[in-house]
Design an enzyme around this catalytic site. Structure first.
Site, PDB file in Angstrom:
ATOM      1  N   VAL A 266       0.844  -1.212   0.000  1.00  0.00           N
ATOM      2  CA  VAL A 266       0.000   0.000   0.000  1.00  0.00           C
ATOM      3  C   VAL A 266       0.875   1.256   0.000  1.00  0.00           C
ATOM      4  O   VAL A 266       0.666   2.186  -0.793  1.00  0.00           O
ATOM      5  CB  VAL A 266      -0.960  -0.005   1.217  1.00  0.00           C
ATOM      6  CG1 VAL A 266      -1.682   1.334   1.345  1.00  0.00           C
ATOM      7  CG2 VAL A 266      -1.969  -1.151   1.095  1.00  0.00           C
TER       8      VAL A 266
ATOM      9  N   GLY B 106       1.516 -19.342  -0.221  1.00  0.00           N
ATOM     10  CA  GLY B 106       2.337 -20.508  -0.534  1.00  0.00           C
ATOM     11  C   GLY B 106       2.005 -21.091  -1.890  1.00  0.00           C
ATOM     12  O   GLY B 106       1.400 -20.422  -2.750  1.00  0.00           O
TER      13      GLY B 106
ATOM     14  N   ASP C 272       6.258 -23.107   5.660  1.00  0.00           N
ATOM     15  CA  ASP C 272       6.950 -24.334   5.243  1.00  0.00           C
ATOM     16  C   ASP C 272       8.281 -24.075   4.517  1.00  0.00           C
ATOM     17  O   ASP C 272       9.106 -24.970   4.406  1.00  0.00           O
ATOM     18  CB  ASP C 272       6.050 -25.174   4.322  1.00  0.00           C
ATOM     19  CG  ASP C 272       4.866 -25.758   5.081  1.00  0.00           C
ATOM     20  OD1 ASP C 272       4.824 -25.600   6.311  1.00  0.00           O
ATOM     21  OD2 ASP C 272       3.978 -26.353   4.448  1.00  0.00           O
TER      22      ASP C 272
ATOM     23  N   ARG D 132      12.377 -37.246  31.059  1.00  0.00           N
ATOM     24  CA  ARG D 132      11.467 -37.925  30.132  1.00  0.00           C
ATOM     25  C   ARG D 132      11.908 -37.760  28.679  1.00  0.00           C
ATOM     26  O   ARG D 132      12.669 -36.856  28.353  1.00  0.00           O
ATOM     27  CB  ARG D 132      10.080 -37.283  30.229  1.00  0.00           C
ATOM     28  CG  ARG D 132       9.203 -37.936  31.248  1.00  0.00           C
ATOM     29  CD  ARG D 132       7.867 -37.259  31.214  1.00  0.00           C
ATOM     30  NE  ARG D 132       7.032 -37.714  32.307  1.00  0.00           N
ATOM     31  CZ  ARG D 132       6.100 -36.966  32.868  1.00  0.00           C
ATOM     32  NH1 ARG D 132       5.895 -35.748  32.462  1.00  0.00           N
ATOM     33  NH2 ARG D 132       5.360 -37.456  33.846  1.00  0.00           N
TER      34      ARG D 132
ATOM     35  N   GLY E  42       4.911 -28.915   8.671  1.00  0.00           N
ATOM     36  CA  GLY E  42       5.743 -29.180   7.500  1.00  0.00           C
ATOM     37  C   GLY E  42       5.242 -30.441   6.829  1.00  0.00           C
ATOM     38  O   GLY E  42       5.617 -31.548   7.197  1.00  0.00           O
TER      39      GLY E  42
ATOM     40  N   ILE F 108       0.066 -22.806  16.344  1.00  0.00           N
ATOM     41  CA  ILE F 108       0.763 -21.670  16.977  1.00  0.00           C
ATOM     42  C   ILE F 108       1.948 -21.243  16.102  1.00  0.00           C
ATOM     43  O   ILE F 108       2.374 -20.100  16.138  1.00  0.00           O
ATOM     44  CB  ILE F 108       1.248 -21.944  18.424  1.00  0.00           C
ATOM     45  CG1 ILE F 108       2.329 -23.014  18.475  1.00  0.00           C
ATOM     46  CG2 ILE F 108       0.120 -22.246  19.380  1.00  0.00           C
ATOM     47  CD1 ILE F 108       3.143 -22.945  19.759  1.00  0.00           C
TER      48      ILE F 108
HETATM   49  O1  F6P Z   1       1.302 -24.819   4.320  1.00  0.00           O
HETATM   50  C1  F6P Z   1       1.367 -24.209   5.549  1.00  0.00           C
HETATM   51  C2  F6P Z   1       0.778 -25.102   6.628  1.00  0.00           C
HETATM   52  O2  F6P Z   1       0.833 -24.408   7.846  1.00  0.00           O
HETATM   53  C3  F6P Z   1       1.436 -26.475   6.761  1.00  0.00           C
HETATM   54  O3  F6P Z   1       2.637 -26.463   7.483  1.00  0.00           O
HETATM   55  C4  F6P Z   1       0.349 -27.254   7.428  1.00  0.00           C
HETATM   56  O4  F6P Z   1       0.457 -28.620   7.164  1.00  0.00           O
HETATM   57  C5  F6P Z   1      -0.887 -26.689   6.811  1.00  0.00           C
HETATM   58  O5  F6P Z   1      -0.575 -25.392   6.354  1.00  0.00           O
HETATM   59  C6  F6P Z   1      -2.079 -26.631   7.714  1.00  0.00           C
HETATM   60  O6  F6P Z   1      -3.156 -26.227   6.971  1.00  0.00           O
HETATM   61  P1  F6P Z   1      -4.579 -25.863   7.571  1.00  0.00           P
HETATM   62  O7  F6P Z   1      -4.408 -24.609   8.377  1.00  0.00           O
HETATM   63  O8  F6P Z   1      -5.453 -25.666   6.399  1.00  0.00           O
HETATM   64  O9  F6P Z   1      -4.952 -27.003   8.445  1.00  0.00           O
END
Ligand code: F6P
Length: 330
Positions: free
Chosen positions: A22, A100, A126, A161, A169, A249
């Site tokens: 922007v 992505g 990722d 533990r 990922g 998170i």
């Molecule tokens: O592609 C990013 C990502 O956060 C992955 O690491 C993960 O597997 C996926 O998206 C989770 O997707 P959603 O939020 O749709 O469950």
């Protein structure tokens, strides 16, 4: 070029990218509109004006102010046509897509099949986009996961533990490897590499016999479920395990300085490239320099061990066992 649109996926640094777009566009008297809820919003004509003020105070916020969705509808040609029509009817001269592989694939469809000028900005935790050193959001995700891991270590050490920590990922072990190395973990399981679980269990048993009492094992979600790995370990070693799934998170949190600066550079560059007439390309940083990549040369990085390069090229010998295992020497 009088008006451009922005459509996003979510991860830390996306808001900082919207802000950069922007602010850069306004400098050229180009108006910016935001598409709400990703490709679904484009199909439904859910478009809002983004003025200078609307992006104030968002540089440090995670997520996306535009909201987002994984659009199943955009796979259907009829819906794609609606999206393209909406772009034209809203007088949008060009679109910037931040996201992505899936989001960038949609951008490619709009550019090639509907003749819409589109630039993509790779943003995903990722870090699995071909030809791109670092995607927006990946650095924050690693730091969020690392922070959680440091806390897990406190209790793992105190309670003696084994912890199995599952990180995100789906097809790329980038987060897993970064976190394993930076967090001083004993083992890391990633989709790009075979893993000998019997060997690991034998070493755990042997280590335990010699007095070692805690382990942290990182598993990328695309390799295995953390709970399955934990039950194999318990079964084979007779030692108690706990599982932590870090989950979403990792997609939130305040962007790190690396993500904010990446966002500023790529947002600014994307506007300039679109203004100069480029389309069907992604902007990125390669070897420290701003570059454009033809969409066909991006796409998803499958099984190429994107994260591996940091171990192979870098001089991160601090954790030699993990390092050597990752490099295939062990
Ligand atoms: O592609 C990013 C990502 O956060 C992955 O690491 C993960 O597997 C996926 O998206 C989770 O997707 P959603 O939020 O749709 O469950």
């Amino acid at each position: 070029m009088k008006r451009i649109g922005v459509l996003t996926r979510d991860c830390a640094g996306v808001n900082a990218t919207i802000r950069a777009i922007v602010r850069t566009a306004n400098k050229y008297d180009i108006e910016v509109v935001g598409v709400l809820r990703g490709y679904d919003g484009l199909i439904d004509d859910d478009i809002i004006l983004l003025d200078r003020r609307s992006v104030s105070g968002i540089i440090n916020q995670g997520g996306t102010i535009l909201k987002t969705a994984r659009s199943k509808r955009f796979f259907i040609e009829f819906e794609q046509k609606k999206a393209a029509k909406n772009l034209k009817e809203n007088n949008i001269d060009g679109l910037i897509v931040i996201g992505g592989d899936g989001s960038l694939r949609g951008a490619h469809v709009l550019a090639t099949q509907y003749n819409i000028p589109v630039i993509g900005i790779p943003a995903t935790i990722d870090n699995d986009i071909n030809g791109v050193d670092l995607t927006i959001g990946a650095d924050t995700a690693v730091n969020v996961a690392l922070d959680a891991l440091d806390k897990i270590r406190d209790t793992a050490t105190s309670l003696e533990r084994i912890f199995v920590v599952e990180v995100m990922g789906r097809e790329c072990g980038y987060i897993a490897m970064q976190v394993a190395l930076a967090g001083g973990c004993e083992e890391v399981l990633i989709p790009e590499k075979n893993f000998d679980i019997d060997r690991m269990c034998k070493e755990i048993k042997e280590g335990n016999r010699k007095g070692k009492t805690s382990w942290i094992i990182i598993v990328a979600e695309g390799k295995a479920k953390g709970r399955d790995i934990a039950s194999i370990i318990t079964e084979k070693t007779n030692l108690e395990t706990r599982v932590v799934v870090l989950g979403h998170i990792q997609r939130g949190g305040h962007p790190t300085s690396i993500d904010r600066i990446l966002a500023a550079r790529l947002g600014n560059y994307a506007v300039n490239m679109l203004k100069d007439g480029l389309t069907d390309h992604c902007v990125s940083i390669k070897d420290g320099k701003l570059v454009t990549i033809l969409w066909d040369r991006t796409g998803k990085k499958y099984n190429q061990g994107k994260g591996l390069s940091v171990f192979v090229d870098g001089n991160l010998a601090a954790h030699s066992t993990i390092l050597e295992r990752i490099e295939g020497k062990l």
